[in-house]
Design a protein around this motif. Structure first.
Motif, short mmCIF file in Angstrom:
data_model
loop_
_atom_site.label_atom_id
_atom_site.label_comp_id
_atom_site.label_asym_id
_atom_site.label_seq_id
_atom_site.Cartn_x
_atom_site.Cartn_y
_atom_site.Cartn_z
N SER A 31 32.90 29.13 152.88
CA SER A 31 32.42 27.71 153.01
C SER A 31 32.30 26.96 151.83
O SER A 31 31.17 27.52 150.90
CB SER A 31 31.23 27.39 153.97
N LEU A 32 33.09 26.17 150.81
CA LEU A 32 32.97 25.45 149.87
C LEU A 32 31.51 24.52 150.03
O LEU A 32 31.09 24.43 149.01
CB LEU A 32 34.06 24.77 149.43
N SER A 33 31.61 23.99 151.27
CA SER A 33 30.77 22.69 151.47
C SER A 33 29.17 23.19 151.16
O SER A 33 28.32 22.68 150.61
CB SER A 33 30.82 22.08 152.96
N SER A 34 29.03 24.59 151.68
CA SER A 34 27.46 25.13 151.86
C SER A 34 27.31 25.57 149.93
O SER A 34 26.13 25.07 149.74
CB SER A 34 27.62 26.50 152.42
N ILE B 186 26.60 22.02 148.62
CA ILE B 186 25.12 21.69 149.00
C ILE B 186 24.31 22.17 148.07
O ILE B 186 23.12 21.43 147.97
CB ILE B 186 24.98 21.54 150.50
N ASP B 187 24.28 23.34 147.74
CA ASP B 187 23.35 24.12 146.90
C ASP B 187 23.24 23.81 145.47
O ASP B 187 22.19 24.11 144.69
CB ASP B 187 23.45 25.78 147.14
N LEU C 59 19.83 16.26 148.74
CA LEU C 59 19.97 16.51 150.40
C LEU C 59 20.22 15.56 151.28
O LEU C 59 21.03 15.31 151.92
CB LEU C 59 18.71 17.19 150.86
N ASP C 60 20.00 14.34 150.73
CA ASP C 60 20.18 13.09 151.49
C ASP C 60 21.45 12.70 151.44
O ASP C 60 22.16 11.84 152.24
CB ASP C 60 19.06 12.04 151.26
N TRP C 61 22.23 13.08 150.51
CA TRP C 61 23.56 13.02 150.21
C TRP C 61 24.53 13.42 151.58
O TRP C 61 25.75 12.85 151.79
CB TRP C 61 24.23 13.35 149.06
N LYS C 62 23.99 14.43 152.24
CA LYS C 62 24.88 14.88 153.21
C LYS C 62 24.74 13.78 154.30
O LYS C 62 25.70 13.97 155.25
CB LYS C 62 23.89 15.99 153.85
N HIS C 63 23.95 12.79 154.27
CA HIS C 63 24.22 11.72 155.43
C HIS C 63 24.92 10.55 155.13
O HIS C 63 25.10 9.69 156.01
CB HIS C 63 22.79 11.17 155.74
N ASP C 64 25.55 10.65 153.87
CA ASP C 64 26.67 9.90 153.42
C ASP C 64 27.62 10.18 154.19
O ASP C 64 28.49 11.13 153.91
CB ASP C 64 26.58 9.78 152.03
N PRO C 65 28.41 9.21 154.87
CA PRO C 65 29.66 9.58 155.95
C PRO C 65 30.88 10.14 155.10
O PRO C 65 31.62 10.89 155.40
CB PRO C 65 29.69 8.46 156.82
#
Length: 725
Positions: free
Chosen positions: A139-142, A145-146, A152-158
């Motif tokens: 997983s590139l996304s993981s 994100i690290d 961390l709050d950018w994960k909620h940007d759609p």
């Protein structure tokens, strides 16, 4: 920049002198191709597979038109194409990082930016500088994100969330590839670009184009695949169609956009409707695919020799809507009112085109939301809109009425396996005014077709009677089929209207005074109902033999009065009862209200296999089609009601399911007795032992018909032996 030029993301940003930056504006929606819903995942998978095949097999793919505005500082603001451009941005980033491409070759990606949110814009900037430590990770996304630069709050940007999902899917599909950057530079993945200023368009286009996909629909990918298939036949035609989809046809569909300002679904539904016409008329032995991508492939790739002809039909069927006022035309020729001169009556919404755009292809309780009758009705209007120069309004109105009458009379004929012939006959009527005999053809109801032929020929000699004929056709119980009255009996038109403005329960009884007008439906018999109009429509639209029988009885009733009222009908009924000498089933049903539940008008004779209804073993059904539903022996039910009316405290019971032996006896529990009827006797039995206590013979003639009222006989005996306490 013109439509004759194709661009890649590389040469648009790295080599083009006209564009220095691509900026997704704040008003645009978020990136949607990376969303995790099942529909979007399916679309994303198809798109990535197309890109994969193009790059690994070195097959050119053009991803439709990108429309936009180029600002004074050479910034491209895309109006349509944001999703494709973003996916290309991510794909180029992945291949550059995966293949360790020199920075100066991909640094142009920094000139791609999102202005929708600060977080999206900064994310894109950091992504250019980021390189995964390894491409063996799942997983590139993981890993992203690290990173320290990823709050961390950018994960909620759609938009960021969707980009991460897309990168994971790109990684899964492309991680085993190599040497694809060179293929990208060679231009195997490209698109057309058009500036709205060069096209002479207004800012209103921005709103309409930007309405697409607020959530992402199939439309963008369907449009790309459709245009790619057209390009194989003709690039110029593909360019023309692409422009029409985004401008002309968007204008047509814009009034029918949903609450979320999206017209994609409306486009696809009408497109599918037109494709179904092509299948019905050109490939009647094949079933039209339901999946939009399979459908596009079938009509415009697999049927290669017909592809341009099929496309021409689709194009003409959209273009014919450009210069008409769609809603006004439906109001001009259709009405929901009972009768308006020059218009055809329908019961559903008038705007059949809008109904198609909203619900074509959908089902409710396994029934089509957009029926085959509506399908044919819209087909009539498309023929009209395509043939303004040949077809005047007056002719169209008359021919539309003929088709509408046939639709109403063809409940059982409107089937998919007959649609080829149904559309052929519709076209003959609308364009040529010709109604051909249906012998050997699976078209509309044969009796109605013949009636329309007869009425058409009769009106040639009686043109002054056209409005009266149409008024009779539009009676809500006739629905276009007037055989039960007959066009030759238009003098009775007002009488027919006045008759059925009366209590229909009285009309039923008045008809029965003249004769047996009942209709046998398999194993049950139907008469009219006071409360359910469909019973009368069924009676008036049956086969020729039954229609002729009902026609004769109805005419005799119509001849009795110049106009009808409830009082006049009661006089007819009372005169019949007072003078009756033979008490057959008609007499009893006419005389006793309890024998008429006024539901579906259905009755069951145990000896229904016999032609004549001689037996007095009769059940009245409270359901339309099932004898296992509630039902009563008509005589026991009448006795039950009569006893309770005069002896309200009588301890009696009548079951509700006579066919299953629960209601073929009337129980007197206090006396431990029950009563029954046979064809010839009234019988009293012991409730427990079933032993006959007494029986009364019903007086009958030599034909087995009552000559005394069996209800009176039974009630007299019950009062004497069971109700005297």
């Amino acid at each position: 920049m013109t439509s004759s030029e194709t661009y890649t993301l590389i040469n648009l940003l790295r080599q083009s002198g006209n564009v220095s930056k691509i900026e997704i504006p704040m008003i645009q929606r978020d990136y949607a191709q990376g969303r995790k819903s099942s529909d979007v995942s399916k679309i994303r998978s198809r798109f990535l597979e197309s890109l994969y095949n193009s790059l690994t097999q070195k097959k050119s793919i053009k991803l439709d038109f990108v429309y936009g505005e180029i600002t004074d500082n050479n910034t491209l603001i895309p109006l349509d194409g944001q999703q494709r451009l973003t996916t290309l941005f991510l794909l180029h980033w992945y291949i550059a990082k995966h293949e360790n491409v020199d920075y100066e070759k991909f640094e142009f990606l920094k000139r791609f930016s999102y202005e929708t949110r600060y977080s999206s814009r900064i994310f894109c900037q950091h992504l250019i500088d980021y390189k995964p430590e390894s491409f063996t990770i799942e997983s590139l996304s993981s890993d992203i994100i690290d990173q320290s630069w990823m709050p961390l709050d950018w994960k909620h940007d759609p938009t960021i969330e969707a980009m991460l999902n897309m990168l994971d899917d790109i990684h899964l599909r492309f991680r085993e590839t190599s040497n694809l950057w060179e293929t990208l530079e060679q231009g195997y993945v490209s698109f057309y670009f058009l500036s709205i200023k060069d096209m002479g368009l207004t800012d209103e286009l921005y709103i309409k184009m930007n309405s697409r996909g607020m959530p992402l629909t199939e439309f963008e990918h369907f449009k790309a695949e459709w245009e790619n298939s057209i390009k194989k036949q003709s690039p110029d035609v593909a360019a023309r169609i692409g422009k029409k989809i985004d401008i002309d046809w968007t204008d047509i569909l814009w009034p029918y956009k949903g609450d979320n300002n999206i017209i994609d679904d409306e486009f696809i539904r009408y497109f599918k409707y037109l494709c179904n016409i092509i299948y019905y008329t050109k490939y009647p032995s094949e079933k039209c695919p339901d999946d939009i991508f399979d459908l596009t492939k079938a009509l415009f790739v697999e049927k290669e020799s017909d592809a341009l002809d099929n496309l021409r039909y689709i194009e003409d069927s959209f273009d014919c809507l450009r210069n008409v006022k769609i809603e006004d035309d439906f109001k001009r020729f259709l009405t929901n009112e009972s009768h308006v001169a020059g218009k055809s009556h329908i019961e559903e919404e008038l705007n059949v085109f809008e109904h198609c755009c909203r619900q074509f292809g959908e089902r409710k309780s396994n029934a089509r939301s957009f029926s085959l009758g509506r399908f044919i009705l819209l087909y009539c209007f498309i023929l009209y809109w395509k043939n303004f120069d040949k077809l005047g309004d007056c002719d169209f109105a008359k021919r539309l009425r003929i088709v509408n009458n046939m639709i109403k009379a063809s409940e059982f004929e409107l089937r998919e396996d007959r649609m080829s012939m149904l559309l052929e006959q519709t076209k003959e009527i609308i364009l040529d005014g010709e109604i051909k005999s249906v012998e050997g053809r699976n078209t509309f109801n044969a009796l109605q077709v013949q009636e329309e032929i007869d009425k058409y020929n009769w009106l040639k000699d009686n043109p002054d009677q056209e409005e009266r004929l149409h008024l009779l056709e539009d009676h809500p119980l006739l629905f276009g089929g007037i055989r039960v009255v007959g066009y030759e009996n238009l003098k009775y038109m007002e009488r027919f209207y006045s008759l059925f403005e009366c209590d229909k329960g009285l009309v039923n009884c008045a008809l029965l005074t003249i004769g047996d007008y009942s209709l046998k439906i398999k194993w049950r018999y139907q008469i009219g109902s006071a409360n359910i109009d469909t019973t009368w429509r069924t009676l008036f639209h049956t086969n020729k033999e039954n229609i002729d029988k009902i026609h004769g009885i109805l005419l005799q009733l119509l001849e009795k009065e110049d106009s009808f009222t409830n009082e006049k009908l009661k006089n007819i009924i009372n005169n019949y009862i007072d003078n009756a000498k033979i008490f057959d089933w008609r007499y009893y049903i006419i005389k006793y209200r309890s024998m008429r539940p006024e539901k579906y008008g259905m009755y069951y004779w145990y000896n229904h296999q016999e032609e004549e209804k001689k037996s007095y073993n009769i059940l009245m059904m409270l359901t339309e089609k099932s004898i296992s539903g509630r039902n009563y022996n008509i005589f026991l039910k009448t006795l039950y009601d009569k006893i309770l009316m005069n002896f309200p405290n009588a301890n009696i019971r009548l079951g509700e399911y006579a066919y299953s032996n629960d209601g073929d006896m009337l129980e007197f529990k206090s006396q431990n007795k029950m009563v029954q009827f046979s064809d010839t006797e009234f019988i009293i039995k012991n409730l427990e032992s079933d032993e006959i206590v007494s029986c009364c013979q019903i007086k009958q003639n030599e034909n087995g018909q009552d000559i005394e009222d069996r209800i009176d006989v039974a009630y007299t005996e019950i009062k004497h032996s069971l109700l005297t306490i």
